[in-house]
Scaffold this motif. Structure first.
Motif, PDB file in Angstrom:
ATOM      1  N   VAL A  52      48.056 130.424  17.858  1.00 25.41           N
ATOM      2  CA  VAL A  52      48.379 130.053  18.685  1.00 25.41           C
ATOM      3  C   VAL A  52      48.335 131.189  20.167  1.00 25.41           C
ATOM      4  O   VAL A  52      47.034 130.298  21.079  1.00 25.41           O
ATOM      5  N   SER A  53      48.127 131.564  19.991  1.00 28.70           N
ATOM      6  CA  SER A  53      47.299 132.708  21.822  1.00 28.70           C
ATOM      7  C   SER A  53      46.395 133.041  21.188  1.00 28.70           C
ATOM      8  O   SER A  53      46.013 133.293  22.735  1.00 28.70           O
ATOM      9  N   TYR A  54      45.589 133.324  20.300  1.00 23.94           N
ATOM     10  CA  TYR A  54      43.912 133.047  20.453  1.00 23.94           C
ATOM     11  C   TYR A  54      43.184 131.627  20.980  1.00 23.94           C
ATOM     12  O   TYR A  54      42.298 132.446  21.860  1.00 23.94           O
ATOM     13  N   ALA A  55      43.887 130.158  20.540  1.00 26.35           N
ATOM     14  CA  ALA A  55      43.798 129.305  21.265  1.00 26.35           C
ATOM     15  C   ALA A  55      43.993 129.646  23.085  1.00 26.35           C
ATOM     16  O   ALA A  55      43.387 128.922  23.587  1.00 26.35           O
ATOM     17  N   THR A  56      44.948 129.437  23.411  1.00 25.91           N
ATOM     18  CA  THR A  56      44.989 130.223  24.659  1.00 25.91           C
ATOM     19  C   THR A  56      44.703 130.913  25.188  1.00 25.91           C
ATOM     20  O   THR A  56      43.910 130.350  26.363  1.00 25.91           O
ATOM     21  N   TYR A  57      44.203 131.767  24.643  1.00 28.06           N
ATOM     22  CA  TYR A  57      42.954 133.092  25.486  1.00 28.06           C
ATOM     23  C   TYR A  57      41.853 132.454  25.422  1.00 28.06           C
ATOM     24  O   TYR A  57      40.926 132.530  26.577  1.00 28.06           O
ATOM     25  N   ARG A  58      41.256 132.021  25.168  1.00 28.27           N
ATOM     26  CA  ARG A  58      39.773 130.778  24.933  1.00 28.27           C
ATOM     27  C   ARG A  58      40.200 129.665  25.897  1.00 28.27           C
ATOM     28  O   ARG A  58      38.634 129.535  26.396  1.00 28.27           O
ATOM     29  N   ARG A  59      41.031 129.486  25.533  1.00 25.68           N
ATOM     30  CA  ARG A  59      41.124 128.011  27.315  1.00 25.68           C
ATOM     31  C   ARG A  59      41.570 128.642  27.808  1.00 25.68           C
ATOM     32  O   ARG A  59      40.358 129.235  29.412  1.00 25.68           O
ATOM     33  N   SER A  60      41.087 130.455  28.549  1.00 22.18           N
ATOM     34  CA  SER A  60      41.381 131.141  30.290  1.00 22.18           C
ATOM     35  C   SER A  60      40.414 131.338  30.098  1.00 22.18           C
ATOM     36  O   SER A  60      40.154 132.116  30.838  1.00 22.18           O
ATOM     37  N   VAL A  61      39.409 131.856  29.406  1.00 19.22           N
ATOM     38  CA  VAL A  61      38.025 132.955  29.417  1.00 19.22           C
ATOM     39  C   VAL A  61      37.066 132.528  29.078  1.00 19.22           C
ATOM     40  O   VAL A  61      36.586 131.111  27.737  1.00 19.22           O
ATOM     41  N   ARG A  62      35.976 132.293  29.321  1.00 21.42           N
ATOM     42  CA  ARG A  62      34.612 131.400  29.671  1.00 21.42           C
ATOM     43  C   ARG A  62      33.765 132.688  28.658  1.00 21.42           C
ATOM     44  O   ARG A  62      33.766 133.886  28.428  1.00 21.42           O
ATOM     45  N   ARG A  63      33.329 131.993  27.651  1.00 28.60           N
ATOM     46  CA  ARG A  63      32.068 132.357  26.234  1.00 28.60           C
ATOM     47  C   ARG A  63      31.239 133.256  26.856  1.00 28.60           C
ATOM     48  O   ARG A  63      31.425 134.542  26.403  1.00 28.60           O
ATOM     49  N   TRP A  64      30.473 133.101  27.430  1.00 28.01           N
ATOM     50  CA  TRP A  64      29.351 133.941  27.860  1.00 28.01           C
ATOM     51  C   TRP A  64      29.656 135.016  29.418  1.00 28.01           C
ATOM     52  O   TRP A  64      29.037 135.228  29.940  1.00 28.01           O
ATOM     53  N   VAL A  65      29.672 133.312  30.562  1.00 26.10           N
ATOM     54  CA  VAL A  65      29.617 134.048  31.701  1.00 26.10           C
ATOM     55  C   VAL A  65      31.292 134.709  32.622  1.00 26.10           C
ATOM     56  O   VAL A  65      31.905 133.507  32.020  1.00 26.10           O
ATOM     57  N   PRO A  66      31.133 135.932  32.906  1.00 21.87           N
ATOM     58  CA  PRO A  66      32.324 136.134  33.503  1.00 21.87           C
ATOM     59  C   PRO A  66      32.886 134.863  34.848  1.00 21.87           C
ATOM     60  O   PRO A  66      31.548 134.325  35.615  1.00 21.87           O
ATOM     61  N   PRO A  68      36.473 133.453  36.839  1.00 19.71           N
ATOM     62  CA  PRO A  68      37.800 134.502  38.297  1.00 19.71           C
ATOM     63  C   PRO A  68      38.397 135.210  37.045  1.00 19.71           C
ATOM     64  O   PRO A  68      38.448 135.280  35.416  1.00 19.71           O
ATOM     65  N   PRO A  69      39.624 136.076  37.557  1.00 25.64           N
ATOM     66  CA  PRO A  69      40.618 136.752  37.042  1.00 25.64           C
ATOM     67  C   PRO A  69      41.528 135.892  35.623  1.00 25.64           C
ATOM     68  O   PRO A  69      41.868 134.510  36.074  1.00 25.64           O
ATOM     69  N   PHE A  70      41.694 136.291  35.140  1.00 23.35           N
ATOM     70  CA  PHE A  70      42.982 136.044  34.013  1.00 23.35           C
ATOM     71  C   PHE A  70      44.159 134.908  34.572  1.00 23.35           C
ATOM     72  O   PHE A  70      44.729 135.646  35.337  1.00 23.35           O
ATOM     73  N   ARG A  71      44.382 133.775  34.263  1.00 23.00           N
ATOM     74  CA  ARG A  71      44.846 132.992  35.005  1.00 23.00           C
ATOM     75  C   ARG A  71      46.531 132.855  33.280  1.00 23.00           C
ATOM     76  O   ARG A  71      46.232 132.820  32.732  1.00 23.00           O
ATOM     77  N   SER A  72      47.499 132.316  34.534  1.00 22.21           N
ATOM     78  CA  SER A  72      48.980 132.105  33.732  1.00 22.21           C
ATOM     79  C   SER A  72      48.603 131.116  32.737  1.00 22.21           C
ATOM     80  O   SER A  72      48.022 130.135  32.999  1.00 22.21           O
ATOM     81  N   ASP A  73      49.924 131.619  31.655  1.00 16.90           N
ATOM     82  CA  ASP A  73      49.824 130.110  30.573  1.00 16.90           C
ATOM     83  C   ASP A  73      49.715 129.125  31.339  1.00 16.90           C
ATOM     84  O   ASP A  73      49.297 128.184  30.727  1.00 16.90           O
ATOM     85  N   ARG A  74      51.453 129.201  32.519  1.00 16.76           N
ATOM     86  CA  ARG A  74      51.251 128.305  33.378  1.00 16.76           C
ATOM     87  C   ARG A  74      49.836 127.379  33.752  1.00 16.76           C
ATOM     88  O   ARG A  74      50.160 126.230  33.643  1.00 16.76           O
ATOM     89  N   GLU A  75      49.076 128.104  34.414  1.00 15.90           N
ATOM     90  CA  GLU A  75      48.431 127.079  34.774  1.00 15.90           C
ATOM     91  C   GLU A  75      47.193 126.994  33.640  1.00 15.90           C
ATOM     92  O   GLU A  75      46.316 125.903  34.140  1.00 15.90           O
ATOM     93  N   VAL A  76      46.522 128.016  32.595  1.00 15.75           N
ATOM     94  CA  VAL A  76      46.374 127.258  31.658  1.00 15.75           C
ATOM     95  C   VAL A  76      46.593 125.399  30.997  1.00 15.75           C
ATOM     96  O   VAL A  76      46.100 125.235  31.212  1.00 15.75           O
ATOM     97  N   ALA A  77      47.832 125.330  30.996  1.00 13.08           N
ATOM     98  CA  ALA A  77      48.511 123.821  30.888  1.00 13.08           C
ATOM     99  C   ALA A  77      48.087 123.310  31.554  1.00 13.08           C
ATOM    100  O   ALA A  77      48.050 121.877  30.583  1.00 13.08           O
TER     101      ALA A  77
END
Length: 79
Positions: A52-66, A68-77
């Protein structure tokens, strides 16, 4: 994937510097190979390893194009 992106940008810079169509084809082939490796092997392996921690990370980070800065888990949810 900053290392893959860095290598791709280096190849593209060499392509522009040398005005080489062959290097452009090489860059396209490199990107296709790295993309397939990432999607078909690397990401599923990381998800199996970290769950789950990697799945959450993947939802908050783009694959190829950088992005905005990291969002919190609450924002991702909320997405």
């Amino acid at each position: 994937n900053p290392m893959y992106l860095g290598v791709l940008l280096f190849i593209l810079a060499a392509c522009l510097f040398h005005e080489s169509g062959v290097l452009a084809l090489y860059a396209a082939g490199f990107f296709a190979a790295v993309h397939l490796f990432t999607v078909l092997y690397e990401e599923p392996k990381l998800e199996r390893t970290f769950g789950v921690s990697y799945a959450t990370y993947r939802r908050s980070v783009r694959r190829w194009v950088p992005g905005p800065p990291f969002r919190s888990d609450r924002e991702v949810a909320r997405r």
